[in-house]
Each structure stands twice: as C-alpha cells, then as structure tokens.
Design a protein around this motif. Sequence first.
Motif, mmCIF file in Angstrom:
data_model
loop_
_atom_site.group_PDB
_atom_site.id
_atom_site.type_symbol
_atom_site.label_atom_id
_atom_site.label_comp_id
_atom_site.label_asym_id
_atom_site.label_seq_id
_atom_site.Cartn_x
_atom_site.Cartn_y
_atom_site.Cartn_z
ATOM 1 N N LYS A 128 0.837 -1.206 0.000
ATOM 2 C CA LYS A 128 0.000 0.000 0.000
ATOM 3 C C LYS A 128 0.867 1.249 0.000
ATOM 4 C CE LYS A 128 -3.475 2.182 2.963
ATOM 5 N NZ LYS A 128 -4.011 2.166 4.314
ATOM 6 N N ILE A 129 0.506 2.206 -0.838
ATOM 7 C CA ILE A 129 1.174 3.514 -0.822
ATOM 8 C C ILE A 129 0.327 4.399 0.094
ATOM 9 C CG2 ILE A 129 1.816 5.507 -2.215
ATOM 10 C CD1 ILE A 129 2.191 3.286 -4.519
ATOM 11 N N SER A 130 0.948 4.839 1.179
ATOM 12 C CA SER A 130 0.200 5.416 2.301
ATOM 13 C C SER A 130 0.343 6.932 2.356
ATOM 14 C CB SER A 130 0.759 4.793 3.589
ATOM 15 O OG SER A 130 0.186 5.379 4.716
ATOM 16 N N ARG A 131 -0.566 7.558 3.102
ATOM 17 C CA ARG A 131 -0.410 8.993 3.390
ATOM 18 C C ARG A 131 0.849 9.191 4.237
ATOM 19 N NH1 ARG A 131 -1.709 9.416 8.652
ATOM 20 N NH2 ARG A 131 -2.948 7.744 9.520
ATOM 21 N N ASN A 132 1.266 10.427 4.379
ATOM 22 C CA ASN A 132 2.448 10.724 5.204
ATOM 23 C C ASN A 132 2.160 10.397 6.671
ATOM 24 O OD1 ASN A 132 3.760 12.654 7.218
ATOM 25 N ND2 ASN A 132 5.063 12.891 5.452
ATOM 26 N N ARG A 133 3.114 9.687 7.295
ATOM 27 C CA ARG A 133 3.037 9.462 8.743
ATOM 28 C C ARG A 133 4.296 10.081 9.323
ATOM 29 N NH1 ARG A 133 2.185 3.257 7.367
ATOM 30 N NH2 ARG A 133 3.677 4.002 5.846
ATOM 31 N N GLY A 134 4.137 11.122 10.093
ATOM 32 C CA GLY A 134 5.294 11.871 10.581
ATOM 33 C C GLY A 134 6.313 11.017 11.303
ATOM 34 N N SER A 135 5.847 9.947 11.941
ATOM 35 C CA SER A 135 6.757 9.176 12.796
ATOM 36 C C SER A 135 7.504 8.086 12.056
ATOM 37 C CB SER A 135 5.968 8.542 13.942
ATOM 38 O OG SER A 135 4.937 7.735 13.409
ATOM 39 N N LYS A 136 7.051 7.722 10.848
ATOM 40 C CA LYS A 136 7.743 6.637 10.136
ATOM 41 C C LYS A 136 7.537 6.762 8.635
ATOM 42 C CE LYS A 136 3.803 3.621 11.139
ATOM 43 N NZ LYS A 136 3.356 2.423 11.845
ATOM 44 N N PHE A 137 8.478 6.180 7.884
ATOM 45 C CA PHE A 137 8.408 6.203 6.415
ATOM 46 C C PHE A 137 7.633 5.009 5.874
ATOM 47 C CE2 PHE A 137 12.820 8.370 6.408
ATOM 48 C CZ PHE A 137 12.235 9.585 6.665
ATOM 49 N N GLY A 138 7.756 3.883 6.575
ATOM 50 C CA GLY A 138 7.123 2.663 6.086
ATOM 51 C C GLY A 138 6.771 1.752 7.240
ATOM 52 N N ASP A 139 6.066 0.658 6.904
ATOM 53 C CA ASP A 139 5.593 -0.236 7.957
ATOM 54 C C ASP A 139 5.446 -1.642 7.382
ATOM 55 O OD1 ASP A 139 4.518 -0.612 10.642
ATOM 56 O OD2 ASP A 139 2.601 -0.961 9.648
ATOM 57 N N TYR A 140 5.794 -2.642 8.190
ATOM 58 C CA TYR A 140 5.563 -4.033 7.799
ATOM 59 C C TYR A 140 4.698 -4.698 8.861
ATOM 60 C CZ TYR A 140 6.093 -9.046 7.627
ATOM 61 O OH TYR A 140 5.805 -10.390 7.635
ATOM 62 N N ARG A 141 3.666 -5.414 8.430
ATOM 63 C CA ARG A 141 2.821 -6.186 9.341
ATOM 64 C C ARG A 141 2.880 -7.650 8.925
ATOM 65 N NH1 ARG A 141 -0.739 -2.477 12.074
ATOM 66 N NH2 ARG A 141 0.685 -0.697 12.362
ATOM 67 N N ALA A 142 3.198 -8.507 9.877
ATOM 68 C CA ALA A 142 3.270 -9.950 9.619
ATOM 69 C C ALA A 142 1.860 -10.518 9.462
ATOM 70 C CB ALA A 142 3.993 -10.635 10.777
ATOM 71 N N PRO A 143 1.720 -11.703 8.841
ATOM 72 C CA PRO A 143 0.398 -12.331 8.704
ATOM 73 C C PRO A 143 -0.303 -12.460 10.061
ATOM 74 C CG PRO A 143 2.021 -13.507 7.388
ATOM 75 C CD PRO A 143 2.781 -12.500 8.199
ATOM 76 N N HIS A 144 -1.607 -12.144 10.055
ATOM 77 C CA HIS A 144 -2.348 -12.133 11.328
ATOM 78 C C HIS A 144 -3.837 -12.237 11.040
ATOM 79 C CE1 HIS A 144 -3.159 -11.236 15.498
ATOM 80 N NE2 HIS A 144 -3.900 -10.183 15.175
ATOM 81 N N GLN A 145 -4.506 -13.121 11.730
ATOM 82 C CA GLN A 145 -5.966 -13.276 11.637
ATOM 83 C C GLN A 145 -6.463 -13.335 10.191
ATOM 84 O OE1 GLN A 145 -7.567 -10.116 14.080
ATOM 85 N NE2 GLN A 145 -7.397 -11.341 15.944
ATOM 86 N N GLY A 146 -5.823 -14.204 9.424
ATOM 87 C CA GLY A 146 -6.278 -14.419 8.047
ATOM 88 C C GLY A 146 -5.732 -13.429 7.032
ATOM 89 N N LYS A 147 -5.084 -12.356 7.497
ATOM 90 C CA LYS A 147 -4.472 -11.404 6.561
ATOM 91 C C LYS A 147 -3.035 -11.826 6.302
ATOM 92 C CE LYS A 147 -7.236 -7.331 7.510
ATOM 93 N NZ LYS A 147 -7.261 -5.934 7.934
ATOM 94 N N GLY A 148 -2.566 -11.600 5.078
ATOM 95 C CA GLY A 148 -1.192 -11.957 4.738
ATOM 96 C C GLY A 148 -0.214 -10.840 5.083
ATOM 97 N N HIS A 149 0.981 -10.912 4.487
ATOM 98 C CA HIS A 149 1.991 -9.867 4.683
ATOM 99 C C HIS A 149 1.456 -8.529 4.171
ATOM 100 C CE1 HIS A 149 5.129 -12.820 5.545
ATOM 101 N NE2 HIS A 149 4.771 -13.491 4.464
ATOM 102 N N ARG A 150 1.693 -7.462 4.946
ATOM 103 C CA ARG A 150 1.270 -6.125 4.523
ATOM 104 C C ARG A 150 2.422 -5.143 4.679
ATOM 105 N NH1 ARG A 150 -3.211 -5.580 8.634
ATOM 106 N NH2 ARG A 150 -2.041 -7.312 9.481
ATOM 107 N N ILE A 151 2.678 -4.395 3.626
ATOM 108 C CA ILE A 151 3.711 -3.346 3.659
ATOM 109 C C ILE A 151 3.054 -2.044 3.215
ATOM 110 C CG2 ILE A 151 5.761 -2.465 2.426
ATOM 111 C CD1 ILE A 151 6.838 -5.328 2.424
ATOM 112 N N SER A 152 3.378 -0.961 3.903
ATOM 113 C CA SER A 152 2.938 0.359 3.447
ATOM 114 C C SER A 152 4.137 1.303 3.468
ATOM 115 C CB SER A 152 1.813 0.899 4.327
ATOM 116 O OG SER A 152 2.238 0.975 5.671
ATOM 117 N N VAL A 153 4.180 2.187 2.476
ATOM 118 C CA VAL A 153 5.273 3.159 2.350
ATOM 119 C C VAL A 153 4.644 4.526 2.072
ATOM 120 C CG1 VAL A 153 7.380 3.789 1.081
ATOM 121 C CG2 VAL A 153 6.827 1.368 1.432
#
Length: 203
Positions: free
Chosen positions: A31-56
């Motif tokens: 996912k290409i994300s809105r600006n988050r002042g505290s971080k440039f990107g994020d990774y979420r491991a598979p959880h509750q039926g959702k797969g790998h998620r990355i946002s930048v």
Amino acid sequence: MDKVKVLEKYLPPEAAPLIGRWIDYFKCEFKISRNRGSKFGDYRAPHQGKGHRISVNFDLNPYAFLVTTVHEFAHLHTWNEHKHKAKPHGTEWKNNFKKMMQPFFEKDVFPPDVKHAIVSYLNNPAASSCSDLTLYRSLRKYDAPKEDIHTVEKLPINAVFKLKDGRVFRKEEKLRKRYKCTELKTKRVYLFSPVAEVELVEG
C-alpha cells in the motif's frame, strides 16, 4: 493499472519491475500510504487471516521510497525465515537487507552519496535505519524543497518552532544525539531528533 507502472511514479523506474515481482512472489499487500510523521514505512506480519502487509509513505523521494521499500521487504523475508525469533533490526534482518539491496547496487540505481551511506549503514550493526542520520541526510538531499520547513539541527539555539499539530517549542542545548526542547505552553521538556521537520515561528 499495471502495478509496475504505478510503482514507477514513486520509485526510480529501473527498480520498479523487481519490486513488482517481490509483491507477487511474497504474496504481499503493498500500500502507498499517506504521510506518517513518525515513520516512512511499515511491515505487518500475517495475522488473523491477513497476509503480509507493507505500506510506504507516498511523499518520499524515489531513493527514500526504494530504501524504505527494501527495508520493509527485508522484515517480511526475515519473518518468513525466523518468525518472531529474530530481533526487528537484528543480524538476520541486516543480512537480508544487504542481500535484497544488492540488485539495486548492480543496476546502479542510487547516486554515489546515497550508495555510500547505505553501505556504511549496513556495516554498522548498531544503527537502526531510521536513526542512521548519515543515511537520512543523504536521502533528504533529493527531496523537493519545502517552503517554511526546517530541521531542528539547522535552527539556532532559543529558536521557537511549531509542529504540525500546532504545539510550540523552544530549542535548547544538544544532549548526546538529540536536542532538548521545551514546550512553551506546558513547560514540559522533549527530546527531538536533529532531523525532525518543524516550522520556524517568527518572533
């Protein structure tokens, strides 16, 4: 729209096909994300039926977008290999980041100063990439100029500045790596990264 064409708007164009292949190979929601002042990107491991998620963040310059994307994919790859046993920026992650950065070095995607900063960062296991100021500064040089935005380290001592949320601070002395700043309204003291972006208040 073809994902590579979309990625080319944010990445150096020669890097987009490989990132597109990684998204497919790792079955990752990217996912290409809105600006988050505290971080440039994020990774979420598979959880509750959702797969790998990355946002930048969408508003990074192409080199910062690529470094952040590889950073997050290295988290994904490390999770696949070690699950929760590996530290977030530990040796396993460093090794994967180094390996996954290699194709972009071979394609000569980065300007020399950014490449040099990445290589020296990778040889310094103590630093996490977000706090590696040499790498951060070298990437920032390629940002589009922002009017009225300064970094804390460039402001004179006793300068008054404000954050996006409207809080106002006075810059004070440097304590090791961060600057001591006092919020004018509450008199509470906060420590700011030298490269935090703030707006100078004329006074």
